[in-house]
Design a protein around this motif. Structure first.
Motif, mmCIF file in Angstrom:
data_model
loop_
_atom_site.group_PDB
_atom_site.id
_atom_site.type_symbol
_atom_site.label_atom_id
_atom_site.label_comp_id
_atom_site.label_asym_id
_atom_site.label_seq_id
_atom_site.Cartn_x
_atom_site.Cartn_y
_atom_site.Cartn_z
ATOM 1 N N GLU A 379 0.823 -1.213 0.000
ATOM 2 C CA GLU A 379 0.000 0.000 0.000
ATOM 3 C C GLU A 379 0.858 1.265 0.000
ATOM 4 O O GLU A 379 0.492 2.275 -0.598
ATOM 5 C CB GLU A 379 -0.913 0.010 1.228
ATOM 6 N N THR A 414 -3.249 11.461 -4.960
ATOM 7 C CA THR A 414 -3.512 10.091 -4.489
ATOM 8 C C THR A 414 -3.807 10.067 -2.998
ATOM 9 O O THR A 414 -4.741 9.398 -2.543
ATOM 10 C CB THR A 414 -2.307 9.179 -4.807
ATOM 11 N N ILE A 418 -7.183 8.701 -1.126
ATOM 12 C CA ILE A 418 -7.097 7.641 -0.109
ATOM 13 C C ILE A 418 -7.771 8.099 1.182
ATOM 14 O O ILE A 418 -8.565 7.373 1.788
ATOM 15 C CB ILE A 418 -5.623 7.264 0.155
ATOM 16 N N ASP A 424 -8.030 2.960 -3.160
ATOM 17 C CA ASP A 424 -6.714 2.334 -3.134
ATOM 18 C C ASP A 424 -5.671 3.281 -3.706
ATOM 19 O O ASP A 424 -5.995 4.260 -4.405
ATOM 20 C CB ASP A 424 -6.722 1.041 -3.960
ATOM 21 N N ASN A 425 -4.432 2.972 -3.434
ATOM 22 C CA ASN A 425 -3.313 3.778 -3.910
ATOM 23 C C ASN A 425 -3.124 3.560 -5.414
ATOM 24 O O ASN A 425 -2.743 2.484 -5.851
ATOM 25 C CB ASN A 425 -2.040 3.372 -3.150
#
Length: 488
Positions: A379, A414, A418, A424-425
């Protein structure tokens, strides 16, 4: 039939009981600070004093008297001593009289030339030296258990944290070496204190040895020999060159500093594990029938590590007592140290002993969850790899400033998604879609391999264990293998 009152059935539950003594301490450390060992050590000191005085020419002391004292060294008449203390209000003289009742022939020469500190202080030093050796054994076994753990997980890649924020990658084994190193520093400090602990010896009433000068008709050489030989027979090669009535309380402060240091190491270890416990990456042992919460059956609370932290704080705070006591002694002595030391010194040792038992039990049975660790690594890896992506793209001909700004922009976007939307990344996907990174697009999977970001961590584990830890374990190999029974 008249029903018995509960109070008369079991009176022990109607008075204060020390949780340290009742719940946590090992039998070995408990006995080390027991009344039996304390007062039998007093008697051994009186015996050694009499033997040495006789050997140096005191004709008033006979072999028969010494043999009589030896017969009752460990057979202590506590009830008699207690009655004497109620009468004379002096614990040393109470035990002199109690010992004398058992040894009527020796009674006239017990405690000859000595002051109370001769038995009190010298016995304290003996007992604390024993206590430090017990703690040394526990520390060596903790280090040995950490070696086993570090070797097994030296290559298991995990997130490293600074400020409890994902920073770079390390390995589980390397992190264990950080815990290990703290405990090794404690071993070195403890060994130094054991090896350099100085005995008070036979110094007389206020440290001038005047009573012994009188006893030996002003023969200074015999007085010096008495001090040296008594100390040697009690297991001490080093003696305080000078003393007041008591040994300098700085020794207590130095010893408590070591115990505080051990507590600091254990607290740090337990804190790290409690945080990892929450992440579900590594957990302390949890029994099959253990209850984590009275209300929430699913919980697996890190109660052992919490207990370590709790005891550690008690030890660290208690160390202040010895610092104050050392600093406020007046001239040759004052008695305001007595009640304080009677509480603080045994309890610091007992608490440290209990704390290390728990640490050892935890280390020997840690649960590691590689899949959870791997998931968290994956992650965060795209962010951790951003600098490497930038460097590779620049090496392939890109503009460093332009690419840096794009990576910063994609990272921030990003992170926002998140945090705010729980997505999700997708940082790498954004990079792959950017034509300015097309030249390294096919190499991104290789760049993103976690092992590219752990530096020398696995080798550091191997080198540290072989170069630093192994020699220490070889030196203390006789201490390894002790069985520790965890006390709830």
């Amino acid at each position: 039939m008249k029903k018995k009152n509960n109070r008369s059935m079991d009176k022990k539950y109607h008075k204060y009981q020390s949780p340290l003594a009742e719940r946590y301490v090992s039998e070995e450390m408990s006995y080390n600070f027991s009344d039996h060992l304390k007062y039998s050590t007093w008697r051994k000191l009186w015996i050694v004093l009499a033997e040495t005085e006789k050997a140096l020419g005191i004709k008033a002391i006979s072999r028969k008297q010494i043999d009589e004292m030896k017969k009752f060294q460990d057979n202590i008449n506590f009830d008699v001593a207690r009655k004497h203390e109620l009468r004379v209000k002096h614990d040393v003289m109470a035990h002199v009289h109690a010992f004398g009742e058992q040894c009527p022939a020796a009674s006239p020469i017990i405690h000859l030339g000595a002051t109370s500190a001769f038995v009190q202080d010298n016995a304290d030093l003996i007992i604390m030296k024993n206590g430090m050796n017990i703690l040394l054994k526990k520390l060596i076994n903790i280090i040995d258990a950490l070696v086993v753990f570090a070797r097994e997980y030296k290559g298991l890649i995990t997130l490293g944290y600074t400020h409890y924020q994902p920073a770079q990658l390390t390995t589980v084994g390397k992190r264990a070496c950080l815990w290990m190193q703290d405990f090794i520093i404690d071993v070195e400090d403890l060994e130094n204190r054991i090896d350099n602990l100085r005995f008070r010896g036979a110094k007389g009433t206020i440290g001038t040895q005047n009573s012994f000068m009188t006893l030996f008709n002003r023969d200074e050489e015999k007085v010096k020999l008495l001090d040296k030989q008594v100390s040697k027979k009690m297991g001490f090669d080093k003696i305080l060159p000078v003393a007041g009535q008591v040994y300098t309380r700085k020794l207590d402060s130095q010893i408590s500093d070591v115990l505080s240091g051990i507590a600091q190491s254990a607290h740090k270890f337990s804190n790290d594990l409690r945080l990892l416990h929450n992440l579900r990456e590594i957990e302390e042992p949890f029994g099959k029938k253990q209850i984590g919460s009275s209300a929430m059956p699913y919980k697996r609370n890190p109660m052992r590590c919490e207990r370590v932290a709790s005891l550690a704080r008690y030890i660290i705070c208690n160390g202040l007592n010895t610092d104050f006591t050392s600093s406020v002694q007046w001239f040759e002595r004052t008695l305001d140290d007595s009640a304080n030391r009677r509480l603080v010194l045994p309890e610091m040792f007992v608490a440290t002993d209990a704390m290390l038992d728990i640490v050892l039990g935890v280390v020997r049975d840690l649960s590691v969850y590689p899949k959870v660790i791997e998931k968290r690594v994956n992650e965060e890896l795209p962010f951790l790899a951003s600098e490497s992506i930038l460097m590779e793209a620049v090496k392939a001909g890109g503009n460093r400033q332009k690419l840096h700004e794009k990576i910063r922009k994609y990272s921030m976007e990003t992170v926002t998604l998140i945090k705010e939307e729980g997505l999700d990344n997708d940082f790498i996907e954004r990079v792959k879609k950017d034509k300015d990174f097309a030249v390294i697009k096919e190499r991104l999977d290789d760049i993103l391999k976690p092992e590219n970001f752990t530096g020398r961590a696995p080798k550091q584990v191997t080198e540290y264990i072989s170069g630093v830890v192994a020699p220490i374990l070889r030196k203390f190999k006789k201490l390894i293998g002790v069985n520790i029974e965890f006390k709830v």
